[in-house]
Scaffold this active site. Structure first.
Site, PDB file in Angstrom:
ATOM      1  N   CYS A  86       0.864  -1.184   0.000  1.00  0.00           N
ATOM      2  CA  CYS A  86       0.000   0.000   0.000  1.00  0.00           C
ATOM      3  C   CYS A  86       0.898   1.231   0.000  1.00  0.00           C
ATOM      4  CB  CYS A  86      -0.963  -0.021   1.188  1.00  0.00           C
ATOM      5  SG  CYS A  86      -0.170   0.114   2.805  1.00  0.00           S
ATOM      6  N   LYS A  87       0.488   2.269   0.679  1.00  0.00           N
ATOM      7  CA  LYS A  87       1.274   3.498   0.731  1.00  0.00           C
ATOM      8  C   LYS A  87       2.439   3.378   1.727  1.00  0.00           C
ATOM      9  CE  LYS A  87       0.705   8.511   1.389  1.00  0.00           C
ATOM     10  NZ  LYS A  87       1.770   8.744   2.319  1.00  0.00           N
TER      11      LYS A  87
END
Length: 124
Positions: A86-87
Site C-alpha cells: 500500500c502506501k
C-alpha cells in the site's frame, strides 16, 4: 504473517525485473485506493482497494477477473504468489489479515515499505 514473508525494496526491484520470487510467478497487489494509484504504482501492479478486498474475494473467479482484469492466485498455488503493498504499510497489514483468513500463507508476501519507500528518490 511470517517474518520471512516480508520483502525488502531490493527484493521488490528484483521481482520487477523477473516477475518471480522463490521460483513463483508474482502478482503485485496494490491495495491503495484507485485515486492513489493514479499518482503512480509499482510497474505491473494490479489494484484491489483494501476496502473492497474482503467482499471481492467471495466473487467467483470469472467475476473477479471481469471486475479487476486479472486472476488472483489461489491460496494453495505452488506456482504463483501474491505480494501485497500500500502506501506505507498500514493497509498492507489489513489486507494480509483478510487474505490470511482465506488461508493464504505460503504464497503470500508483504512489502511494508510501500509506495512511500518505493517512490522516494533517495531509495532509488
Amino acid at each position: 504473517m511470517l517474518a520471512e514473508n516480508s520483502l525488502s525494496l531490493d527484493q521488490i526491484r528484483e521481482i520487477e525485473k523477473t516477475g518471480t520470487f522463490n521460483k513463483l510467478k508474482v502478482t503485485l497487489l496494490d491495495v491503495r485506493t484507485s485515486e492513489e494509484v493514479k499518482g503512480g504504482r509499482i510497474e505491473k501492479a494490479v489494484n484491489v482497494p483494501v476496502g473492497e478486498l474482503e467482499q471481492d474475494l467471495a466473487l467467483a473467479p470469472d467475476l473477479f477477473k471481469k471486475k479487476y482484469g486479472f486472476n488472483l492466485p489461489t491460496h494453495d498455488s505452488k506456482t504463483e504468489a501474491l505480494l501485497v503493498y500500500c502506501k506505507s504499510g498500514m493497509r498492507t497489514r489489513r489486507a494480509i489479515d483478510i487474505l490470511s483468513k482465506r488461508e493464504y500463507k505460503n504464497n503470500l508476501y508483504a512489502y511494508f515499505g510501500g509506495w512511500d519507500e518505493y517512490s522516494n528518490p533517495n531509495t532509488n
